[in-house]
Motif scaffolding. Structure first.
Motif, PDB file in Angstrom:
ATOM      1  N   ALA A 123       0.840  -1.210   0.000  1.00 27.07           N
ATOM      2  CA  ALA A 123       0.000   0.000   0.000  1.00 27.07           C
ATOM      3  C   ALA A 123       0.873   1.257   0.000  1.00 27.07           C
ATOM      4  CB  ALA A 123      -0.936  -0.009   1.198  1.00 27.07           C
ATOM      5  N   SER A 124       1.968   1.229   0.744  1.00 20.79           N
ATOM      6  CA  SER A 124       2.887   2.371   0.769  1.00 20.79           C
ATOM      7  C   SER A 124       3.512   2.592  -0.602  1.00 20.79           C
ATOM      8  CB  SER A 124       3.991   2.146   1.801  1.00 20.79           C
ATOM      9  OG  SER A 124       3.449   2.018   3.082  1.00 20.79           O
ATOM     10  N   LYS A 125       3.923   1.495  -1.259  1.00 23.40           N
ATOM     11  CA  LYS A 125       4.506   1.606  -2.601  1.00 23.40           C
ATOM     12  C   LYS A 125       3.497   2.193  -3.587  1.00 23.40           C
ATOM     13  CE  LYS A 125       7.810  -2.214  -2.308  1.00 23.40           C
ATOM     14  NZ  LYS A 125       8.194  -3.512  -2.860  1.00 23.40           N
ATOM     15  N   ASP A 129       3.855   5.663  -5.522  1.00 27.78           N
ATOM     16  CA  ASP A 129       3.768   5.621  -6.981  1.00 27.78           C
ATOM     17  C   ASP A 129       2.722   6.602  -7.492  1.00 27.78           C
ATOM     18  OD1 ASP A 129       3.967   4.539  -9.722  1.00 27.78           O
ATOM     19  OD2 ASP A 129       2.016   3.659  -9.258  1.00 27.78           O
ATOM     20  N   GLN A 130       1.548   6.593  -6.886  1.00 27.20           N
ATOM     21  CA  GLN A 130       0.455   7.424  -7.378  1.00 27.20           C
ATOM     22  C   GLN A 130       0.623   8.906  -7.051  1.00 27.20           C
ATOM     23  OE1 GLN A 130      -2.208   6.329  -9.435  1.00 27.20           O
ATOM     24  NE2 GLN A 130      -0.639   4.764  -9.572  1.00 27.20           N
ATOM     25  N   THR A 131       1.371   9.226  -5.994  1.00 30.19           N
ATOM     26  CA  THR A 131       1.546  10.624  -5.649  1.00 30.19           C
ATOM     27  C   THR A 131       2.825  11.232  -6.218  1.00 30.19           C
ATOM     28  OG1 THR A 131       2.555  10.019  -3.532  1.00 30.19           O
ATOM     29  CG2 THR A 131       0.190  10.491  -3.537  1.00 30.19           C
ATOM     30  N   CYS A 132       3.868  10.425  -6.375  1.00 30.82           N
ATOM     31  CA  CYS A 132       5.158  10.951  -6.841  1.00 30.82           C
ATOM     32  C   CYS A 132       5.452  10.653  -8.307  1.00 30.82           C
ATOM     33  CB  CYS A 132       6.295  10.386  -5.994  1.00 30.82           C
ATOM     34  SG  CYS A 132       6.197  10.872  -4.277  1.00 30.82           S
ATOM     35  N   TRP A 133       5.184   9.437  -8.743  1.00 30.10           N
ATOM     36  CA  TRP A 133       5.582   9.028 -10.084  1.00 30.10           C
ATOM     37  C   TRP A 133       4.482   9.268 -11.124  1.00 30.10           C
ATOM     38  CZ3 TRP A 133       9.594   8.338 -12.924  1.00 30.10           C
ATOM     39  CH2 TRP A 133       9.508   7.622 -14.106  1.00 30.10           C
ATOM     40  N   ALA A 134       3.254   8.898 -10.823  1.00 31.62           N
ATOM     41  CA  ALA A 134       2.179   8.998 -11.807  1.00 31.62           C
ATOM     42  C   ALA A 134       1.949  10.426 -12.297  1.00 31.62           C
ATOM     43  CB  ALA A 134       0.892   8.396 -11.246  1.00 31.62           C
TER      44      ALA A 134
END
Length: 136
Positions: A123-125, A129-134
């Motif tokens: 869940a942390s990953k 992912d959704q807040t920083c990479w996407a």
């Protein structure tokens, strides 16, 4: 776009110096056994072999194909335009040159920070992912 370029330069500078060193601390992705008897198994097996032998190039090619197909489908079915081949080439190039390489380093970095498959770690990953990479 500037954030994407900055991220790629940051990842490339911190990791590229260690890519060819045998004890670089970079760990290869674990090999997944794939049975050839599974439908499409030989293609999946070849892809897995390519990921194990040339992970960056394989991810670059996968990203290029994905971005190219995605833009083609977007033009045809969502925007209902005539195909703009230069735009498709630009999107495929972005997938190859930027997304495939930075994604490789980002997810390896993320996996080195958060090791394991427990639900809270996964869940942390996903949240990172959704807040920083996407958004990039």
């Amino acid at each position: 776009m500037r954030v994407s370029v900055l991220l790629s330069l940051l990842c490339a500078s911190s990791v590229s110096a260690n890519l060819n060193k045998p004890n670089s601390g970079l760990r290869p992705l674990k090999e997944i056994a794939v049975k050839d008897s599974v439908r499409g198994g030989s293609l999946l097996s070849e892809y897995q072999k390519a990921l194990n032998t040339n992970p960056i190039l394989t991810k670059m090619m996968t990203s290029m194909i994905g971005f190219g197909i995605s833009d083609t489908l977007t033009q045809l079915f969502i925007e209902k335009l005539d195909l703009d081949f230069m735009r498709i080439l630009k999107m495929a190039s972005f997938g190859f040159l930027i997304h495939g390489t930075t994604g490789h380093f980002f997810y390896n970095f993320l996996d080195s920070l958060l090791v394991g498959t427990k639900p809270l770690i996964v869940a942390s990953k996903v949240a990172i992912d959704q807040t920083c990479w996407a958004p990039v």
